[in-house]
Structure formats: structure tokens, C-alpha cells
Design an enzyme around this catalytic site. Structure first.
Site, mmCIF file in Angstrom:
data_model
loop_
_atom_site.group_PDB
_atom_site.id
_atom_site.type_symbol
_atom_site.label_atom_id
_atom_site.label_comp_id
_atom_site.label_asym_id
_atom_site.label_seq_id
_atom_site.Cartn_x
_atom_site.Cartn_y
_atom_site.Cartn_z
ATOM 1 N N LYS A 1 26.514 44.877 38.873
ATOM 2 C CA LYS A 1 25.062 44.934 38.679
ATOM 3 C C LYS A 1 24.323 45.528 39.883
ATOM 4 O O LYS A 1 23.436 46.358 39.727
ATOM 5 C CB LYS A 1 24.533 43.526 38.399
ATOM 6 C CG LYS A 1 23.111 43.479 37.906
ATOM 7 C CD LYS A 1 23.082 43.678 36.428
ATOM 8 C CE LYS A 1 21.700 43.578 35.837
ATOM 9 N NZ LYS A 1 21.759 43.592 34.371
ATOM 10 N N VAL B 1 17.578 46.797 32.885
ATOM 11 C CA VAL B 1 18.168 47.613 33.948
ATOM 12 C C VAL B 1 19.320 48.478 33.421
ATOM 13 O O VAL B 1 19.364 49.691 33.670
ATOM 14 C CB VAL B 1 18.710 46.712 35.088
ATOM 15 C CG1 VAL B 1 19.246 47.560 36.223
ATOM 16 C CG2 VAL B 1 17.625 45.771 35.582
ATOM 17 N N ASP B 2 20.237 47.875 32.674
ATOM 18 C CA ASP B 2 21.471 48.581 32.321
ATOM 19 C C ASP B 2 21.223 49.772 31.400
ATOM 20 O O ASP B 2 21.682 50.880 31.667
ATOM 21 C CB ASP B 2 22.473 47.613 31.665
ATOM 22 C CG ASP B 2 22.669 46.369 32.512
ATOM 23 O OD1 ASP B 2 22.315 46.410 33.701
ATOM 24 O OD2 ASP B 2 23.147 45.356 31.975
ATOM 25 N N HIS C 1 39.095 33.170 53.757
ATOM 26 C CA HIS C 1 38.471 34.050 52.756
ATOM 27 C C HIS C 1 37.459 34.994 53.411
ATOM 28 O O HIS C 1 36.341 34.586 53.703
ATOM 29 C CB HIS C 1 37.787 33.210 51.675
ATOM 30 C CG HIS C 1 38.767 32.510 50.805
ATOM 31 N ND1 HIS C 1 39.298 33.088 49.670
ATOM 32 C CD2 HIS C 1 39.364 31.303 50.916
ATOM 33 C CE1 HIS C 1 40.162 32.263 49.113
ATOM 34 N NE2 HIS C 1 40.223 31.165 49.857
ATOM 35 N N GLU D 1 35.944 37.363 52.014
ATOM 36 C CA GLU D 1 34.978 37.876 51.034
ATOM 37 C C GLU D 1 33.718 37.024 50.919
ATOM 38 O O GLU D 1 32.706 37.497 50.420
ATOM 39 C CB GLU D 1 35.655 38.012 49.658
ATOM 40 C CG GLU D 1 36.046 36.709 48.965
ATOM 41 C CD GLU D 1 37.400 36.140 49.406
ATOM 42 O OE1 GLU D 1 37.886 36.516 50.484
ATOM 43 O OE2 GLU D 1 37.956 35.303 48.677
ATOM 44 N N GLY E 1 44.071 31.932 44.767
ATOM 45 C CA GLY E 1 44.238 31.378 43.430
ATOM 46 C C GLY E 1 44.423 29.883 43.530
ATOM 47 O O GLY E 1 44.729 29.359 44.610
ATOM 48 N N CYS F 1 44.920 34.026 51.280
ATOM 49 C CA CYS F 1 45.200 32.633 50.894
ATOM 50 C C CYS F 1 46.453 32.552 50.016
ATOM 51 O O CYS F 1 47.553 32.775 50.486
ATOM 52 C CB CYS F 1 43.964 32.033 50.231
ATOM 53 S SG CYS F 1 44.020 30.247 50.160
ATOM 54 N N TYR F 2 46.310 32.308 48.712
ATOM 55 C CA TYR F 2 47.482 32.241 47.844
ATOM 56 C C TYR F 2 48.293 33.538 47.928
ATOM 57 O O TYR F 2 49.527 33.519 47.912
ATOM 58 C CB TYR F 2 47.031 31.988 46.401
ATOM 59 C CG TYR F 2 48.166 31.806 45.407
ATOM 60 C CD1 TYR F 2 48.987 30.690 45.476
ATOM 61 C CD2 TYR F 2 48.393 32.749 44.407
ATOM 62 C CE1 TYR F 2 50.025 30.522 44.571
ATOM 63 C CE2 TYR F 2 49.425 32.578 43.488
ATOM 64 C CZ TYR F 2 50.241 31.467 43.580
ATOM 65 O OH TYR F 2 51.258 31.298 42.684
#
Ligand code: XMP
Length: 530
Positions: free
Chosen positions: A386, A243-244, A186, A188, A74, A101-102
Site C-alpha cells: 500500500k 487509492v488503488d 528481528h 525488520e 516462525g 531467528c527461526y
């Protein structure tokens, strides 16, 4: 966001149990730009994740029976006034925690560790050294390339913790008390090449999660829930061919067959072959009860003489609702309305102040449905990202033309003809656009082009063809790369491809004599011309 307030079906049962049977990890959002990415990475590792605001109560979270908690990074400092704090339950409950991290700094700060502002903000690639073996770094090299983005860092271990990694700037780049972990980097982001392995280790070795979150398992569970929710009722769905709505249709159809009625409105503003594709796939291949409403005349009549883009949008939106409502009345009654709402929409709409960016897009959604319909909503994709929706679509047997389709605006070609929209111009644009799509499709997806299309300009210019002087229209080619349509850059298409596009358009589309390539980025330009 209140878990208890989430209506409609979700992989997590509404009765407060994890009825879906997937191991779940909760990502607590402390405001990092990467929070959604963490949730996606957890899913990619085969574990269901849910993103919740940092101050969600333990009572709500406990209902999900989480196997682990991840605290996101954050922008705040633990010393800032009003900064998000560590919920007391994180250290109280017996559930594994990974603070990133945070998130790590919060743990340190809560347990008498030291958090200090670094001499200079560390942003970018770094190397960490694993100083002590732990499940988190299992089977990983002792030196890891990672991505850092922080101002504060932990300078003194909190009570009960040992250090497990260090970097040159952060002497404590990793720590654990055996149950909870903190890392300064990080895992991710793609810039941490082995970050997925770190997350996987946390999920599998620390949290003991089963990696069963797959498209096939999701489909099984969603089908059960749709059947349970819908019972013997009938479901109406607005099928756009995007698509959705396509994936939602295929999924619901598999669950309840003919009790689903997808309504496709042909507004006359579609690309070449699009209406036929929808009829072929949903009507013929899937054998759905497809209602195909050809309303193109009505749309074109109402658009006559309208040059203002916002007015075009309003008219297309309004006419869509009228057509949809009259079809619903004709084929009803219905008990449920199905929508292809996705998880990012849910996150955005329930956290209004965190990410204003997405809101810019929602005003575009002229395909939105009337608000006064009195159906219950069925939103089987409500908890999917998605890329997961595309995977589910593939697993359900939808063709690539639909699953990998580029975004296409609700008002369609009406906003790609600058000025008045006429039937003749729509035909011209459709053929030019088909050439652009064919040629760029040929290039494969290595260029990662996000959207590519033709725009018809109201300009005439002089040309020469054979011995004749011509006076024809100009067509602009737009091809952009983008992550999320909020920013975009013009695609660096090979000259040869541009040459082929230009040649083919002027040769195959009579009436267009000049082709230009749009080299504007967004911002300051937008992706669409109107
Ligand atoms: P802009 O042109 O604002 O477009 O850069 C960003 C993304 O939104 C799409 N777009 C629309 N989608 N209705 C839609 O459903 C609209 O009115 C609309 N206008 C733009 C555009 O294609 C791009 O993906």
C-alpha cells in the site's frame, strides 16, 4: 504460491526471466507474523522483494534470479514434528542468505550446530554486542538495541560458521560462514532502531544489490509491461476514487492513454465533494476518457425501506455490477479489465491457511467485480504494498486528497445511516461528515488517525436553541487509530477539536441537535456502525 502461476503483468516477467531489471531478494516465509514486514523493509531499502512459502522449489525461485535469500522467523521449533524445514538448496546454491531467528536456527540445525530451548522465552528489547567485524554490521556501533522474540536459540555454532554477535541470553546472537548469515534478533521491526541498516548492509554489501527499486523506476517498467501486454487493445477499469483504483488508472492511462476507459459509478452514497473530485482529477486534470455514470436514483430506489446492513451491502454490490456491466456494454468492446489488486491480496489469496485475518475483510468487498466477465486482467499494482502504491500515485501527479485518502467502504454512507437510507438523511450526514473530516484534517497527521467520519443515528432527542425547544437527530463521531483495520482504538482527539466538531455540526447542519463521540475499541466493536 507458484511463481509460474502468477498471471498478468508483474515486475518479474512471466517468461521466467527478471525482465523488469530490478535486483530481487526472495523472502522465504516460515510463518512469522513479520514476514510481510521483512519484504516491505527490503523494498524500502530500494531492493525489490518477493515473499514465497518456505517450501517453494529452487526451480521456481531460480527463475527470479535472486541476489539474496532471507529466511523469516516462525513460531515453530526445529524439533517440532512437521515443523518447516530448511530447503536443501539454501545451503547448496551459491546465493547469500540471511536467516532471521527461526531461519538462523534452521541453518544451525542443518549443519550440526546446537539449538536449544532457552531457560525462559525471550521476548522484548535486548542488547547485542558485535563480537567480530562483518559486512552485516558494517559501520554500526558494537552495541545494538534489538528486538528478540524466541524460545529456542543457537547454543553451538554449525560447522564452518563463526559467531559475530552475542547477547546476555543468547551467546550466539549472530553467525556467518562468510556467505550466509544468521541473526537471532528481528531487524525488520521498529523496535530494532538500526535494523534497517543491518538489512541494508545485507542487501548492499553481502548481496551486492543495486538499490533501484523506486517509484519512478517502477513506473517506467510497469508502463513498458502494460504496453506490451495490452498491445492495441482497450482496457476497462472500475474507478472508485479510492487509492488503488485511482493509481491503477493513472498508471495505465500514462501507458496507453485513451485506450483506457475508467468507469466511475456515482451511487449517491458518496461523501460531500467526492464525485466532483473524481471528475476534476481524472476527467479534467488528467484528461481521461472518464465515463461518469450517475446511478444515484437507481441505488436509492432499491435501498428504499431497507434497514438491514447486510441487505444494504448486497443491494449496493448488486446494483454496482449492473451499472458497471451496462456501461461496459455501452462503451465497449473491451479486451482487458484493470484492477487495483495489491500484493497483500495476492499473498493472502494464495496462502489461504496462513493468515485468516484478512479474509474477514474480503467479504466486505462489495465493490468486487462480476466473476463471469471474460476479460484478461491487467493488475499493474499486483506486486506493490500500500505505501508503495501511494508513492507511485504521488509520482504520477495524483493529488493528496486521493493518494492519502482514508479507507471508505464500498456501500458508502448507506452503512453510516443506521436504519433506512433516504436522500434527506444522506444530505444531513454528508454535511456533518464534511465537518468531521475538515476538523480532523486540520489537526495534521500527527495523531495517525486511520479513519474518521460521522454516523447518523435514527434517534431524536430534545435540545434547545435560542428560545426554542428543538427535537432533532443525533450524530455520532467515529475516529479510530489502527494499523490494518483488523483491530482499532478510538482516537484520543483533543477536547478542543471535539468541541469545535460538535459546535459546528449543531450550528451548520440543521436537523442535528446532539453530537456524541464513540469511545469503543475494535474488538469488541467494529469501526463502522453497521
Ligand atoms: P469494520 O466495521 O468491520 O471495518 O471494523 C473494517 C474496515 O473495513 C471497512 N468496511 C468496508 N469496506 N465494504 C468495504 O469496501 C464494506 O462493506 C465494508 N464494511 C466495512 C471499514 O470502513 C474499515 O476500514
Amino acid at each position: 504460491m507458484k511463481v509460474s502461476a502468477l498471471p498478468t503483468i508483474a515486475p518479474t516477467g512471466d517468461d521466467g526471466t527478471t525482465g523488469h531489471g530490478f535486483d530481487t531478494v526472495v523472502v522465504l516465509d516460515f510463518g512469522s507474523q513479520y514476514s510481510q514486514l521483512i519484504a516491505r523493509r527490503v523494498r524500502e531499502a530500494g531492493v525489490y522483494s518477493i515473499l514465497l512459502p518456505w517450501d517453494t522449489s529452487w526451480e521456481e525461485i531460480a527463475r527470479l534470479q535472486p541476489k539474496g535469500i532471507i529466511l523469516s522467523g516462525g513460531p515453530a521449533s526445529v524439533y517440532d514434528e512437521g515443523a518447516p524445514s530448511l530447503p536443501a538448496w539454501v545451503l547448496r546454491e551459491d546465493v547469500p542468505v540471511l536467516g532471521i531467528c527461526y531461519g538462523m536456527q534452521l541453518i544451525a540445525n542443518a549443519l550440526d550446530g546446537g539449538v536449544e530451548r532457552a531457560a525462559h522465552r525471550e521476548y522484548g528489547p535486548a542488547k547485542i554486542e558485535v563480537t567480530q567485524p562483518s559486512p552485516l554490521f558494517k559501520e554500526l556501533p558494537t552495541s545494538l538495541d534489538v528486538w528478540m522474540s524466541h524460545a529456542d536459540h543457537v547454543t553451538r555454532l554449525p560447522t564452518g560458521y563463526v559467531g559475530i554477535a552475542r547477547s546476555s541470553n543468547a551467546p550466539i546472537a549472530g553467525m556467518t560462514d562468510g556467505r550466509r548469515y544468521g541473526i537471532q534478533f528481528h531487524p525488520e521491526v521498529a523496535h530494532t532502531p538500526l535494523g534497517r541498516d543491518v538489512l541494508r548492509n545485507f542487501l548492499v554489501d553481502v548481496c551486492n544489490c543495486q538499490t533501484e527499486w523506486t517509484a519512478e523506476h517502477f513506473i517506467d517498467s510497469a508502463i513498458r509491461q502494460i504496453r506490451e501486454m495490452v498491445g492495441g487493445g482497450r482496457v476497462l477499469l472500475g474507478l472508485s476514487g479510492g487509492v488503488d483504483s485511482s493509481v491503477a488508472a493513472a498508471l495505465i492511462h500514462r501507458a496507453i492513454g485513451d485506450r483506457l476507459t475508467p468507469v466511475f459509478v456515482d451511487n449517491g452514497l458518496l461523501r460531500l465533494g467526492e464525485a466532483d473530485l473524481v471528475r476534476d482529477v481524472f476527467g479534467r486534470a488528467f484528461g481521461m476518457n472518464l465515463v461518469f455514470a450517475d446511478a444515484s436514483e437507481r441505488f436509492l430506489n432499491r435501498l428504499e425501506g431497507v434497514a438491514d446492513p447486510e441487505e444494504k451491502r448486497r443491494i449496493v454490490g448488486d446494483e454496482f455490477i449492473r451499472t458497471f456491466e451496462s456501461q461496459a456494454a455501452l462503451h465497449g468492446p473491451f479486451d482487458f479489465l484493470a484492477q487495483g489488486t495489491l500484493y497483500p491480496d495476492v499473498i493472502e489469496s494464495t496462502a489461504p491457511d496462513t493468515k485468516s485475518a484478512m479474509k474477514i475483510k474480503t467479504h466486505h468487498n462489495v465493490g468486487g467485480l462480476p466473476t463471469d466477465l471474460t476479460f484478461s486482467l491487467v493488475e499493474p499494482l499486483r506486486y506493490l504494498f500500500k505505501d508503495e502504491v501511494r508513492e507511485v500515485g504521488r509520482a504520477l501527479g495524483l493529488p493528496a486528497e486521493i493518494v492519502d485518502r482514508q479507507p471508505f467502504p464500498g456501500p458508502g454512507l448507506a452503512v453510516r445511516i443506521i436504519g433506512d437510507v433516504t436522500k434527506d438523511d444522506l444530505d444531513l450526514l454528508r454535511r456533518a461528515d464534511a465537518v468531521v473530516r475538515e476538523e480532523i484534517d486540520e489537526l495534521g497527521d500527527g495523531l495517525r488517525v486511520w479513519q474518521y467520519f460521522a454516523v447518523l443515528l435514527p434517534v431524536r432527542t430534545v435540545g434547545v436553541m435560542g428560545d426554542y425547544r428543538t427535537y432533532g437527530r443525533v450524530c455520532a463521531v467515529r475516529a479510530v487509530t489502527s494499523e490494518d483495520a483488523m483491530t482499532a482504538d478510538w482516537a484520543r482527539l483533543p477536547y478542543e477539536a471535539l468541541a469545535r466538531i460538535s459546535n459546528r455540526i449543531v450550528n451548520e447542519v440543521h436537523g442535528i441537535t446532539r453530537v456524541v463521540y464513540d469511545i469503543s475499541s475494535k474488538p469488541p466493536a467494529t469501526i463502522e456502525w453497521e
